[in-house]
Structures are given as structure tokens and as C-alpha cells.
Design an enzyme around this catalytic site. Structure first.
Site, PDB file in Angstrom:
ATOM      1  N   LYS A 222       0.836  -1.213   0.000  1.00 55.18           N
ATOM      2  CA  LYS A 222       0.000   0.000   0.000  1.00 55.18           C
ATOM      3  C   LYS A 222       0.865   1.256   0.000  1.00 55.18           C
ATOM      4  O   LYS A 222       0.577   2.215  -0.717  1.00 55.18           O
ATOM      5  CB  LYS A 222      -0.946   0.010   1.212  1.00 55.18           C
ATOM      6  CG  LYS A 222      -2.088  -0.978   1.070  1.00 55.18           C
ATOM      7  CD  LYS A 222      -3.388  -0.428   1.647  1.00 55.18           C
ATOM      8  CE  LYS A 222      -4.617  -1.034   1.024  1.00 55.18           C
ATOM      9  NZ  LYS A 222      -5.160  -2.226   1.554  1.00 55.18           N
TER      10      LYS A 222
ATOM     11  N   LYS B 243      -4.232 -10.992  -7.440  1.00 59.30           N
ATOM     12  CA  LYS B 243      -5.247 -11.662  -6.620  1.00 59.30           C
ATOM     13  C   LYS B 243      -6.669 -11.180  -6.972  1.00 59.30           C
ATOM     14  O   LYS B 243      -6.873  -9.991  -7.191  1.00 59.30           O
ATOM     15  CB  LYS B 243      -4.958 -11.335  -5.155  1.00 59.30           C
ATOM     16  CG  LYS B 243      -5.837 -12.028  -4.146  1.00 59.30           C
ATOM     17  CD  LYS B 243      -5.490 -11.609  -2.727  1.00 59.30           C
ATOM     18  CE  LYS B 243      -6.451 -10.552  -2.236  1.00 59.30           C
ATOM     19  NZ  LYS B 243      -6.597 -10.438  -0.793  1.00 59.30           N
TER      20      LYS B 243
ATOM     21  N   LYS C 259     -11.851  -8.285  -3.303  1.00 61.85           N
ATOM     22  CA  LYS C 259     -13.084  -7.531  -3.092  1.00 61.85           C
ATOM     23  C   LYS C 259     -12.932  -6.098  -3.536  1.00 61.85           C
ATOM     24  O   LYS C 259     -13.873  -5.458  -3.962  1.00 61.85           O
ATOM     25  CB  LYS C 259     -13.394  -7.492  -1.589  1.00 61.85           C
ATOM     26  CG  LYS C 259     -13.902  -8.739  -1.002  1.00 61.85           C
ATOM     27  CD  LYS C 259     -14.514  -8.374   0.352  1.00 61.85           C
ATOM     28  CE  LYS C 259     -14.073  -9.309   1.450  1.00 61.85           C
ATOM     29  NZ  LYS C 259     -13.315  -8.633   2.488  1.00 61.85           N
TER      30      LYS C 259
HETATM   31  P1  ATP Z   1      -9.580  -6.760   0.184  1.00 60.10           P
HETATM   32  O1  ATP Z   1      -9.441  -6.914  -1.268  1.00 60.10           O
HETATM   33  O2  ATP Z   1     -10.567  -5.729   0.613  1.00 60.10           O
HETATM   34  O3  ATP Z   1      -8.271  -6.695   0.918  1.00 60.10           O
HETATM   35  P2  ATP Z   1     -10.005  -9.578   0.357  1.00 60.10           P
HETATM   36  O4  ATP Z   1     -10.804 -10.015  -0.817  1.00 60.10           O
HETATM   37  O5  ATP Z   1      -8.557  -9.898   0.377  1.00 60.10           O
HETATM   38  O6  ATP Z   1     -10.284  -8.057   0.693  1.00 60.10           O
HETATM   39  P3  ATP Z   1     -10.301 -10.375   3.100  1.00 60.10           P
HETATM   40  O7  ATP Z   1     -11.379 -10.032   4.022  1.00 60.10           O
HETATM   41  O8  ATP Z   1      -9.002  -9.690   3.298  1.00 60.10           O
HETATM   42  O9  ATP Z   1     -10.739 -10.215   1.602  1.00 60.10           O
HETATM   43  O10 ATP Z   1     -10.038 -11.928   3.094  1.00 60.10           O
HETATM   44  C1  ATP Z   1     -10.804 -12.904   3.718  1.00 60.10           C
HETATM   45  C2  ATP Z   1     -10.165 -14.250   3.511  1.00 60.10           C
HETATM   46  O11 ATP Z   1     -10.257 -14.626   2.122  1.00 60.10           O
HETATM   47  C3  ATP Z   1      -8.677 -14.288   3.867  1.00 60.10           C
HETATM   48  O12 ATP Z   1      -8.385 -15.525   4.479  1.00 60.10           O
HETATM   49  C4  ATP Z   1      -7.999 -14.178   2.535  1.00 60.10           C
HETATM   50  O13 ATP Z   1      -6.735 -14.778   2.553  1.00 60.10           O
HETATM   51  C5  ATP Z   1      -8.965 -14.958   1.627  1.00 60.10           C
HETATM   52  N1  ATP Z   1      -8.880 -14.507   0.245  1.00 60.10           N
HETATM   53  C6  ATP Z   1      -9.180 -13.272  -0.223  1.00 60.10           C
HETATM   54  N2  ATP Z   1      -9.002 -13.209  -1.560  1.00 60.10           N
HETATM   55  C7  ATP Z   1      -8.566 -14.430  -1.954  1.00 60.10           C
HETATM   56  C8  ATP Z   1      -8.206 -14.996  -3.214  1.00 60.10           C
HETATM   57  N3  ATP Z   1      -8.244 -14.294  -4.319  1.00 60.10           N
HETATM   58  N4  ATP Z   1      -7.820 -16.281  -3.243  1.00 60.10           N
HETATM   59  C9  ATP Z   1      -7.766 -17.032  -2.123  1.00 60.10           C
HETATM   60  N5  ATP Z   1      -8.092 -16.551  -0.888  1.00 60.10           N
HETATM   61  C10 ATP Z   1      -8.499 -15.279  -0.797  1.00 60.10           C
END
Ligand code: ATP
Ligand code: LTN
Length: 329
Positions: A111, A193, A196
Site C-alpha cells: 500500500k 489476486k 473484493k
Molecule cells: P480486500 O481486497 O478488501 O483486501 P479480500 O478479498 O482480500 O479483501 P479479506 O477479508 O481480506 O478479503 O479476506 C478474507 C479471507 O479470504 C482471507 O483468508 C484471505 O486470505 C482470503 N482470500 C481473499 N481473496 C482471496 C483470493 N483471491 N484467493 C484465495 N483466498 C483469498
């Protein structure tokens, strides 16, 4: 029985990456472990969140946890903010963490490297709060996607440091990532990745996406020009991502899918993945709608937070005693 714990932030809409990387494991392990799953809303406010949206995302997340198959009779399901001891232990652990350790966290480094402005102090110290979440319940295992592994490792270090300084207080946790699907990639940029917070909606599949639209997103997923279906995340990240998604949803080993697709084209693979995603989302959303309409969420959270608070209070008392806050026996 060993203990497992994990949480997800109620920011944005849950993606297929969240399901495959995290929630799928929670459901799979709920029979074998004492399981604590929570909505990490204290973590959500490390970035600016609109209150109305936060409220909606929180409710959606609980309903989706249940729709994905978490059983509140087996799992303690709660809102992090309902158990005030998380913030209390978070502060204590912040005082046992070094600046250098937090500066090394890749999520924070990424970030700052991107030159993002308005990074809050909370975003910097949040791994200490995450350590508190984990250590509070003496979790043996923490199922997470690969991106969160480093934070669980920091929680281990903090636990060891605390135990060495004050005597045995916390169990040492281990991260648990799935063999297939620990990182699902963006459909439009398959080296990034699926997240969200991604801005291009074509790159992510949200669990609440219209299933037909989701199928189209799979159809337009970025692939390559090699024309061979094989699992090679370096040379063919797009195709490998589709294979991972298919294998995670239909339970078939990637090698077996690759065998089936010998001599076949990308269009056929995309059709199968699209159909499986369509079916998966349709079933999930039907359950989601029934849960939203049932009005059972409040009672589930109340019961979950009561149980979690009871355990958390025991732990926080022990911690306070160890560090010298308790002056009367
Ligand atoms: P943001 O994009 O807002 O950081 P995020 O999609 O990474 O959010 P989190 O709330 O940080 O979501 O993640 C929740 C769980 O889902 C964590 O255990 C994270 O490792 C897993 N996760 C998130 N995105 C992925 C992905 N693309 N593939 C596998 N696991 C994921
Ligand atoms: N930091 C995690 C969410 C999270 C978590 C936790 C995961 C908060 N506390 C404890 C596992 C265990 C994230 O941003 N995905």
C-alpha cells in the site's frame, strides 16, 4: 478437540476467491474442530467505510457464511465488535510488537509502495489486532488465503515473545492454507489476486453476482495464445486459474481435468467452468435469500457473541494478571 479460528472483513462484496481460499475450509473443518468464525468489523474500519454500506456488507457476510454451509450449532459465529476484549487484547499486543515487524508486512508495504495516501495508523497496527483475535481463543489452526499467512506468522512470534516474558499464556497458532485454491487470481489480470476491492468488475466473481453474468465473466477471462490446456501458473496463469476454480468447485483433481481436456480448446474449458460457477452461485444464492428472509441472524449472533465473550473474558483476565494489572488477588 483442537481449535480453529478465522475471520473475514465485511468490506465490499465477497468473491469466489474468498469462498475458495477461506470459507470452503471453514465448512470442511467444522465437524473436526472447535471452530470460531467471526466478522472482522474492527478490521474493516482501517480504511474509510460508509456506515450504511458496512451494515449491509456485514449482514450479507453472515448470511453468506450460513449459505456456504457453516452450521451455527457447530461453529461459534459472532461479530468482532460484540466482544470488546478483542480491542483490549489488541492494544496489549500492540505494545509487544516492534515497528520493524509491522513495517515488514507485505500488505502494508504494498500500500505504501503504491503511494496510497491517507493510510491510517489502524491499517499499520492491524496485524496486532489480528494476533489478538487468534490468540484470544487459543487457536491451533488459522485457515486463510496465502495473502494472510504472514500475519498469522507474526501472531506466532508475538505469542512466543509474550510466553517467554510472562510465562505460558497463549497457544502457538499455525496458518492453514488449502493445497488447491489458496490464491485465486483476477480473471482479467491473472497474475493479480481476485480481490473484493478490485475496481474492474469483469475481473472478479462476486458470490452475489447474477449467475448468468458470472458465466459471461468466465467466458471473457484472459488466457494466452499457447492453445494447450495444462497447469502452468507461470506460463499460463489464466488457464491455470480456471483449472483451479473448476477443481475447487467440482472436487475433481486438476490432473484429471487436464487429462479430459487433452486436444480440446479453451472455449470448451470456459464453458464447463462457466456452467459450474453458474450452478454454484444459483444454489448458494437460493440459500442466501432464504436465510435473509428467515430473520434468524440476530439470534445466531447473540448466542455466538455470548459464548465468545465468556472465553475472551477468561483469557483477558489471565493476561492482565500476567502483566501486573491485577493488584488485588
Ligand atoms: P480486500 O481486497 O478488501 O483486501 P479480500 O478479498 O482480500 O479483501 P479479506 O477479508 O481480506 O478479503 O479476506 C478474507 C479471507 O479470504 C482471507 O483468508 C484471505 O486470505 C482470503 N482470500 C481473499 N481473496 C482471496 C483470493 N483471491 N484467493 C484465495 N483466498 C483469498
Ligand atoms: N486480516 C484478515 C481478516 C482477519 C483474520 C483475523 C483472519 C482479521 N482477524 C484472524 C484470520 C484470523 C484479512 O484482512 N483478510
Amino acid at each position: 478437540m483442537q481449535t480453529m479460528l478465522s475471520g473475514i472483513k465485511p468490506t465490499g462484496r465477497l468473491t469466489l476467491g474468498n469462498y475458495i481460499g477461506a470459507i470452503r475450509q471453514f465448512v470442511e473443518y467444522q465437524d473436526e474442530y472447535e471452530m470460531y468464525i467471526f466478522i472482522a468489523n474492527l478490521h474493516a474500519i482501517t480504511v474509510a467505510e460508509d456506515p450504511a454500506e458496512l451494515k449491509r456488507n456485514t449482514k450479507d457476510l453472515i448470511a453468506l457464511y450460513l449459505a456456504c454451509g457453516l452450521d451455527p450449532k457447530k461453529v461459534t459465529l459472532f461479530l468482532q465488535s460484540d466482544v470488546h476484549q478483542h480491542a483490549e487484547l489488541g492494544w496489549i499486543l500492540t505494545c509487544h510488537t516492534y515497528m520493524g515487524e509491522l513495517q515488514r508486512m507485505t500488505q502494508y508495504k504494498d500500500k505504501t509502495a503504491k503511494g496510497e495516501t491517507g493510510i491510517t495508523a489502524g491499517l499499520f497496527t492491524y496485524p496486532c489486532l489480528m494476533a489478538a483475535d487468534i490468540l484470544m481463543y487459543d487457536a491451533d489452526y488459522v485457515p486463510v488465503g496465502v495473502d494472510q499467512k504472514q500475519h498469522v506468522e507474526l501472531a506466532r512470534d508475538i505469542a512466543e515473545r509474550f510466553n517467554n516474558r510472562y510465562g505460558e499464556t497463549f497457544r502457538i497458532p499455525q496458518p492453514l492454507t488449502s493445497k488447491v485454491g489458496a490464491k485465486i487470481y483476477s480473471l482479467q489480470n491473472p497474475t493479480k489476486k481476485m480481490s473484493k476491492s478490485e475496481t474492474n468488475p469483469k475481473g472478479t466473481i462476486d458470490l452475489l453476482d447474477d449467475p448468468a453474468q458470472a458465466r459471461n465473466k468466465i467466458k471473457s477471462a484472459v488466457t494466452d495464445s499457447l492453445g494447450i490446456i495444462q497447469y502452468d501458473p507461470i506460463e499460463q496463469p489464466g488457464i491455470s486459474n480456471l483449472l483451479t476454480i473448476l477443481s475447487s468447485l467440482n472436487g475433481e483433481a486438476i490432473e484429471s481435468i487436464v487429462q479430459r481436456y487433452q486436444g480440446k480448446g479453451y472455449g470448451e474449458l470456459k464453458k464447463e467452468v462457466g456452467d459450474v460457477v453458474y450452478q454454484f452461485l444459483s444454489n448458494l444464492q437460493e440459500r442466501y435469500r432464504a436465510i435473509m428472509a428467515s430473520g434468524q441472524i440476530d439470534a445466531i449472533l447473540k448466542e455466538g457473541s455470548e459464548k465468545a465473550s465468556w472465553i475472551a473474558e477468561k483469557k483477558i483476565r489471565k493476561v492482565k494478571k500476567k502483566i501486573g494489572f491485577q493488584i488485588v488477588k
